[in-house]
Design a protein around this motif. Structure first.
Motif, PDB file in Angstrom:
ATOM      1  N   MET A  68       0.830  -1.212   0.000  1.00  0.00           N
ATOM      2  CA  MET A  68       0.000   0.000   0.000  1.00  0.00           C
ATOM      3  C   MET A  68       0.859   1.255   0.000  1.00  0.00           C
ATOM      4  SD  MET A  68      -3.301  -0.779   2.410  1.00  0.00           S
ATOM      5  CE  MET A  68      -2.613  -1.828   3.660  1.00  0.00           C
ATOM      6  N   LEU A  69       1.928   1.214   0.774  1.00  0.00           N
ATOM      7  CA  LEU A  69       2.828   2.363   0.849  1.00  0.00           C
ATOM      8  C   LEU A  69       3.469   2.640  -0.517  1.00  0.00           C
ATOM      9  CD1 LEU A  69       4.531   4.491   2.364  1.00  0.00           C
ATOM     10  CD2 LEU A  69       6.117   2.655   2.985  1.00  0.00           C
ATOM     11  N   TYR A  70       3.964   1.606  -1.154  1.00  0.00           N
ATOM     12  CA  TYR A  70       4.601   1.794  -2.463  1.00  0.00           C
ATOM     13  C   TYR A  70       3.595   2.267  -3.509  1.00  0.00           C
ATOM     14  CZ  TYR A  70       8.795  -0.372  -0.537  1.00  0.00           C
ATOM     15  OH  TYR A  70       9.908  -0.645   0.224  1.00  0.00           O
ATOM     16  N   ALA A  71       2.372   1.794  -3.404  1.00  0.00           N
ATOM     17  CA  ALA A  71       1.331   2.248  -4.342  1.00  0.00           C
ATOM     18  C   ALA A  71       1.067   3.736  -4.157  1.00  0.00           C
ATOM     19  CB  ALA A  71       0.046   1.444  -4.118  1.00  0.00           C
ATOM     20  N   ILE A  72       1.014   4.174  -2.914  1.00  0.00           N
ATOM     21  CA  ILE A  72       0.789   5.608  -2.634  1.00  0.00           C
ATOM     22  C   ILE A  72       1.958   6.426  -3.175  1.00  0.00           C
ATOM     23  CG2 ILE A  72       0.666   7.327  -0.769  1.00  0.00           C
ATOM     24  CD1 ILE A  72      -0.939   5.215   0.846  1.00  0.00           C
ATOM     25  N   MET A  73       3.171   5.945  -2.986  1.00  0.00           N
ATOM     26  CA  MET A  73       4.353   6.663  -3.482  1.00  0.00           C
ATOM     27  C   MET A  73       4.323   6.772  -5.002  1.00  0.00           C
ATOM     28  SD  MET A  73       7.191   4.979  -0.971  1.00  0.00           S
ATOM     29  CE  MET A  73       8.604   5.934  -1.427  1.00  0.00           C
ATOM     30  N   LEU A  74       3.985   5.667  -5.646  1.00  0.00           N
ATOM     31  CA  LEU A  74       3.957   5.625  -7.115  1.00  0.00           C
ATOM     32  C   LEU A  74       2.885   6.557  -7.670  1.00  0.00           C
ATOM     33  CD1 LEU A  74       4.847   4.136  -9.793  1.00  0.00           C
ATOM     34  CD2 LEU A  74       2.932   2.605  -9.375  1.00  0.00           C
ATOM     35  N   LEU A  75       1.684   6.465  -7.122  1.00  0.00           N
ATOM     36  CA  LEU A  75       0.574   7.278  -7.625  1.00  0.00           C
ATOM     37  C   LEU A  75       0.799   8.765  -7.350  1.00  0.00           C
ATOM     38  CD1 LEU A  75      -2.441   4.986  -6.655  1.00  0.00           C
ATOM     39  CD2 LEU A  75      -1.229   5.108  -8.830  1.00  0.00           C
ATOM     40  N   SER A  76       1.391   9.060  -6.207  1.00  0.00           N
ATOM     41  CA  SER A  76       1.696  10.463  -5.878  1.00  0.00           C
ATOM     42  C   SER A  76       2.683  11.031  -6.896  1.00  0.00           C
ATOM     43  CB  SER A  76       2.302  10.562  -4.474  1.00  0.00           C
ATOM     44  OG  SER A  76       1.451  10.016  -3.509  1.00  0.00           O
ATOM     45  N   ALA A  77       3.678  10.232  -7.230  1.00  0.00           N
ATOM     46  CA  ALA A  77       4.689  10.679  -8.199  1.00  0.00           C
ATOM     47  C   ALA A  77       4.061  10.872  -9.580  1.00  0.00           C
ATOM     48  CB  ALA A  77       5.822   9.665  -8.266  1.00  0.00           C
ATOM     49  N   GLN A  78       3.151   9.979  -9.947  1.00  0.00           N
ATOM     50  CA  GLN A  78       2.502  10.083 -11.264  1.00  0.00           C
ATOM     51  C   GLN A  78       1.652  11.351 -11.368  1.00  0.00           C
ATOM     52  OE1 GLN A  78       0.365   6.455 -11.955  1.00  0.00           O
ATOM     53  NE2 GLN A  78       2.185   5.404 -12.734  1.00  0.00           N
ATOM     54  N   ILE A  79       0.970  11.690 -10.289  1.00  0.00           N
ATOM     55  CA  ILE A  79       0.154  12.916 -10.296  1.00  0.00           C
ATOM     56  C   ILE A  79       1.061  14.131 -10.481  1.00  0.00           C
ATOM     57  CG2 ILE A  79      -1.309  14.400  -8.851  1.00  0.00           C
ATOM     58  CD1 ILE A  79      -2.405  11.709  -7.627  1.00  0.00           C
ATOM     59  N   ALA A  80       2.191  14.113  -9.806  1.00  0.00           N
ATOM     60  CA  ALA A  80       3.129  15.245  -9.934  1.00  0.00           C
ATOM     61  C   ALA A  80       3.644  15.370 -11.370  1.00  0.00           C
ATOM     62  CB  ALA A  80       4.289  15.054  -8.965  1.00  0.00           C
TER      63      ALA A  80
END
Lengths: 103, 143
Positions: A68-80
Protein backbone atom coordinates in the motif's frame (compact mmCIF):
# COMPACT_ATOMS: atom_id res chain seq x y z
CA UNK A 1 10.25 25.41 4.32
CA UNK A 2 13.20 26.89 6.13
CA UNK A 3 11.91 29.36 8.68
CA UNK A 4 15.32 30.59 9.74
CA UNK A 5 16.33 34.13 9.09
CA UNK A 6 18.55 33.97 5.98
CA UNK A 7 20.75 36.65 7.49
CA UNK A 8 21.10 34.80 10.76
CA UNK A 9 24.25 32.89 9.90
CA UNK A 10 25.78 35.94 8.34
CA UNK A 11 25.22 37.91 11.51
CA UNK A 12 26.87 35.27 13.59
CA UNK A 13 30.05 35.16 11.58
CA UNK A 14 32.71 37.27 13.23
CA UNK A 15 36.05 38.30 11.88
CA UNK A 16 38.73 37.19 14.30
CA UNK A 17 42.05 37.47 12.55
CA UNK A 18 44.12 37.04 9.44
CA UNK A 19 44.91 33.38 9.90
CA UNK A 20 42.90 31.51 7.28
CA UNK A 21 42.08 28.59 9.52
CA UNK A 22 40.65 30.89 12.15
CA UNK A 23 39.34 33.49 9.79
CA UNK A 24 35.75 33.10 10.88
CA UNK A 25 34.46 32.25 14.27
CA UNK A 26 30.93 30.93 14.05
CA UNK A 27 29.71 31.57 17.56
CA UNK A 28 26.34 29.85 17.15
CA UNK A 29 25.70 27.03 14.75
CA UNK A 30 22.63 27.27 12.55
CA UNK A 31 21.27 24.07 14.08
CA UNK A 32 20.87 25.82 17.41
CA UNK A 33 18.45 28.35 16.01
CA UNK A 34 14.97 27.41 17.20
CA UNK A 35 12.51 26.44 14.50
CA UNK A 36 8.81 26.77 15.22
CA UNK A 37 5.63 25.77 13.43
CA UNK A 38 3.74 22.56 13.99
CA UNK A 39 2.76 22.21 10.36
CA UNK A 40 6.28 22.40 9.03
CA UNK A 41 7.35 19.28 7.18
CA UNK A 42 10.87 19.75 8.52
CA UNK A 43 9.62 19.93 12.05
CA UNK A 44 7.74 16.68 11.65
CA UNK A 45 10.78 15.03 10.15
CA UNK A 46 13.07 16.46 12.84
CA UNK A 47 10.84 15.19 15.61
CA UNK A 48 10.79 11.79 14.08
CA UNK A 49 14.55 11.81 13.75
CA UNK A 50 15.03 12.50 17.43
CA UNK A 51 12.47 9.92 18.48
CA UNK A 52 14.08 6.61 17.67
CA UNK A 53 11.13 4.69 19.04
CA UNK A 54 9.01 5.74 16.07
CA UNK A 55 11.24 4.08 13.49
CA UNK A 56 11.60 1.01 15.64
CA UNK A 57 7.87 0.89 16.12
CA UNK A 58 7.27 0.87 12.40
CA UNK A 59 9.82 -1.84 11.64
CA UNK A 60 6.93 -4.25 12.04
CA UNK A 61 5.44 -3.11 8.73
CA UNK A 62 3.64 -5.98 7.10
CA UNK A 63 4.15 -6.93 3.43
CA UNK A 64 0.57 -5.87 2.77
CA UNK A 65 1.21 -2.45 4.27
CA UNK A 66 4.40 -2.17 2.26
CA UNK A 67 2.45 -2.74 -0.95
CA UNK A 68 0.00 0.00 0.00
CA UNK A 69 2.83 2.36 0.85
CA UNK A 70 4.60 1.79 -2.46
CA UNK A 71 1.33 2.25 -4.34
CA UNK A 72 0.79 5.61 -2.63
CA UNK A 73 4.35 6.66 -3.48
CA UNK A 74 3.96 5.62 -7.11
CA UNK A 75 0.57 7.28 -7.62
CA UNK A 76 1.70 10.46 -5.88
CA UNK A 77 4.69 10.68 -8.20
CA UNK A 78 2.50 10.08 -11.26
CA UNK A 79 0.15 12.92 -10.30
CA UNK A 80 3.13 15.24 -9.93
CA UNK A 81 4.38 14.28 -13.39
CA UNK A 82 0.96 14.77 -14.99
CA UNK A 83 0.68 18.14 -13.28
CA UNK A 84 4.09 19.19 -14.54
CA UNK A 85 3.17 18.55 -18.17
CA UNK A 86 -0.22 20.18 -17.78
CA UNK A 87 1.42 23.33 -16.45
CA UNK A 88 3.55 23.71 -19.51
CA UNK A 89 2.08 22.14 -22.61
CA UNK A 90 5.10 23.16 -24.65
CA UNK A 91 7.42 20.60 -23.11
CA UNK A 92 7.28 17.06 -24.38
CA UNK A 93 7.09 14.10 -22.06
CA UNK A 94 10.50 12.57 -21.49
CA UNK A 95 10.95 8.82 -21.88
CA UNK A 96 11.71 8.52 -18.18
CA UNK A 97 8.48 10.30 -17.22
CA UNK A 98 6.50 8.29 -19.78
CA UNK A 99 7.80 5.11 -18.15
CA UNK A 100 6.93 6.38 -14.69
CA UNK A 101 3.42 7.34 -15.81
CA UNK A 102 2.71 3.82 -16.98
CA UNK A 103 1.73 1.49 -14.19
CA UNK B 1 -13.79 57.31 -27.39
CA UNK B 2 -10.10 56.47 -27.00
CA UNK B 3 -9.29 60.18 -26.67
CA UNK B 4 -11.82 60.57 -23.89
CA UNK B 5 -10.22 57.71 -21.92
CA UNK B 6 -6.77 59.16 -22.53
CA UNK B 7 -7.88 62.54 -21.24
CA UNK B 8 -9.57 60.95 -18.24
CA UNK B 9 -6.43 59.00 -17.42
CA UNK B 10 -4.37 62.14 -17.80
CA UNK B 11 -6.59 63.92 -15.29
CA UNK B 12 -6.53 61.00 -12.87
CA UNK B 13 -2.88 60.03 -13.12
CA UNK B 14 -1.44 63.37 -14.06
CA UNK B 15 0.57 62.27 -17.05
CA UNK B 16 -0.04 61.43 -20.64
CA UNK B 17 -0.24 57.67 -20.75
CA UNK B 18 -1.01 55.46 -23.65
CA UNK B 19 -3.98 53.14 -23.45
CA UNK B 20 -1.85 50.44 -25.00
CA UNK B 21 -0.22 49.67 -21.68
CA UNK B 22 -3.62 48.92 -20.13
CA UNK B 23 -4.75 46.49 -22.77
CA UNK B 24 -4.85 42.93 -21.56
CA UNK B 25 -3.61 40.31 -23.93
CA UNK B 26 -6.13 37.56 -24.45
CA UNK B 27 -3.51 35.06 -25.49
CA UNK B 28 -1.94 33.02 -22.66
CA UNK B 29 0.37 30.65 -24.50
CA UNK B 30 1.46 27.46 -22.75
CA UNK B 31 0.33 28.60 -19.29
CA UNK B 32 -3.36 27.84 -19.05
CA UNK B 33 -3.59 27.14 -15.33
CA UNK B 34 -1.31 27.72 -12.38
CA UNK B 35 -0.25 24.87 -10.12
CA UNK B 36 -2.49 26.27 -7.39
CA UNK B 37 -5.47 26.24 -9.74
CA UNK B 38 -4.74 22.65 -10.71
CA UNK B 39 -4.55 21.63 -7.06
CA UNK B 40 -7.87 23.38 -6.41
CA UNK B 41 -9.44 21.39 -9.23
CA UNK B 42 -7.95 18.20 -7.84
CA UNK B 43 -9.26 19.06 -4.40
CA UNK B 44 -12.80 19.41 -5.74
CA UNK B 45 -12.54 15.81 -6.89
CA UNK B 46 -10.80 14.73 -3.68
CA UNK B 47 -13.51 16.23 -1.50
CA UNK B 48 -16.17 14.10 -3.16
CA UNK B 49 -14.40 10.79 -2.74
CA UNK B 50 -15.74 10.29 0.77
CA UNK B 51 -19.39 10.96 0.20
CA UNK B 52 -21.46 14.12 0.45
CA UNK B 53 -20.39 16.98 2.68
CA UNK B 54 -23.08 18.29 5.02
CA UNK B 55 -24.48 21.74 4.26
CA UNK B 56 -22.29 24.47 5.69
CA UNK B 57 -19.33 22.15 6.07
CA UNK B 58 -16.25 22.13 3.91
CA UNK B 59 -13.79 19.42 2.98
CA UNK B 60 -10.55 19.46 1.05
CA UNK B 61 -8.46 16.48 0.12
CA UNK B 62 -5.56 16.90 -2.22
CA UNK B 63 -2.07 15.91 -3.14
CA UNK B 64 0.16 18.89 -2.37
CA UNK B 65 3.30 17.32 -3.79
CA UNK B 66 4.66 13.76 -4.13
CA UNK B 67 5.38 13.60 -0.42
CA UNK B 68 2.32 15.26 1.10
CA UNK B 69 -1.42 14.61 1.14
CA UNK B 70 -3.66 17.11 2.87
CA UNK B 71 -7.04 16.50 4.45
CA UNK B 72 -8.95 19.57 5.63
CA UNK B 73 -12.34 19.46 7.30
CA UNK B 74 -14.39 22.42 8.45
CA UNK B 75 -17.71 22.23 10.28
CA UNK B 76 -20.03 24.31 12.43
CA UNK B 77 -21.31 23.06 15.76
CA UNK B 78 -24.70 23.59 17.37
CA UNK B 79 -23.55 26.94 18.78
CA UNK B 80 -22.67 28.09 15.26
CA UNK B 81 -19.02 28.00 16.12
CA UNK B 82 -16.76 27.01 13.24
CA UNK B 83 -14.16 24.31 13.76
CA UNK B 84 -11.53 23.03 11.41
CA UNK B 85 -8.84 20.43 11.37
CA UNK B 86 -5.97 19.90 8.97
CA UNK B 87 -4.24 16.57 8.65
CA UNK B 88 -1.04 16.11 6.71
CA UNK B 89 -0.04 12.66 5.57
CA UNK B 90 3.68 12.66 4.86
CA UNK B 91 4.91 9.96 2.51
CA UNK B 92 8.17 8.48 3.73
CA UNK B 93 10.02 5.46 2.45
CA UNK B 94 9.26 3.63 5.67
CA UNK B 95 5.67 4.68 6.18
CA UNK B 96 2.99 7.37 6.10
CA UNK B 97 3.43 9.83 8.92
CA UNK B 98 0.24 11.49 10.14
CA UNK B 99 0.76 15.03 11.36
CA UNK B 100 -2.11 16.92 12.96
CA UNK B 101 -1.92 20.04 15.04
CA UNK B 102 -2.14 19.37 18.75
CA UNK B 103 -1.86 15.60 18.42
CA UNK B 104 1.10 13.25 18.64
CA UNK B 105 2.30 12.37 15.15
CA UNK B 106 2.54 8.73 14.23
CA UNK B 107 2.82 6.31 11.33
CA UNK B 108 -0.57 5.13 10.23
CA UNK B 109 -1.37 1.44 10.08
CA UNK B 110 -4.30 -0.90 9.72
CA UNK B 111 -7.64 0.47 8.62
CA UNK B 112 -6.45 4.06 8.35
CA UNK B 113 -3.65 3.10 5.98
CA UNK B 114 -6.08 1.03 3.94
CA UNK B 115 -8.51 3.94 3.75
CA UNK B 116 -5.82 6.37 2.66
CA UNK B 117 -4.50 3.90 0.11
CA UNK B 118 -7.98 3.48 -1.33
CA UNK B 119 -8.57 7.24 -1.37
CA UNK B 120 -5.27 7.86 -3.18
CA UNK B 121 -6.12 5.23 -5.81
CA UNK B 122 -9.55 6.75 -6.42
CA UNK B 123 -8.10 10.25 -6.49
CA UNK B 124 -5.43 9.21 -8.97
CA UNK B 125 -7.96 7.53 -11.23
CA UNK B 126 -10.26 10.56 -11.27
CA UNK B 127 -7.73 13.39 -11.59
CA UNK B 128 -5.77 11.59 -14.30
CA UNK B 129 -8.91 11.16 -16.37
CA UNK B 130 -10.84 14.34 -15.59
CA UNK B 131 -8.11 16.93 -15.22
CA UNK B 132 -5.00 15.63 -16.96
CA UNK B 133 -6.87 13.71 -19.66
CA UNK B 134 -4.57 10.74 -19.28
CA UNK B 135 -5.26 7.06 -19.07
CA UNK B 136 -4.56 6.16 -15.41
CA UNK B 137 -3.08 2.82 -16.45
CA UNK B 138 -0.83 3.82 -19.32
CA UNK B 139 -0.34 7.52 -18.57
CA UNK B 140 -0.98 8.30 -22.21
CA UNK B 141 -3.14 11.22 -23.28
CA UNK B 142 -6.77 10.41 -23.96
CA UNK B 143 -8.05 11.80 -27.24
Amino acid sequence: MDRRDPNQEQQEVKYTGANNSEFFDISTSASEIPVSGIESLEVGQARRDVDNSLSAEYSSITPEQKVMLYAIMLLSAQIAIARKYKLDSEITVSQEDADRLAL
Amino acid sequence: MKDIFSKALKILIGSDVSLASFQVTKKRPFKELTERELILLESQIGAKLFGPVAAGNRREFFNEDPKNWIWYEEWTDADRKTHSTTTRYEVHTDGILKVREGEPYHFIEGQELQNLSMAVQMYHERVMRDIYKRDPQTGKLIN
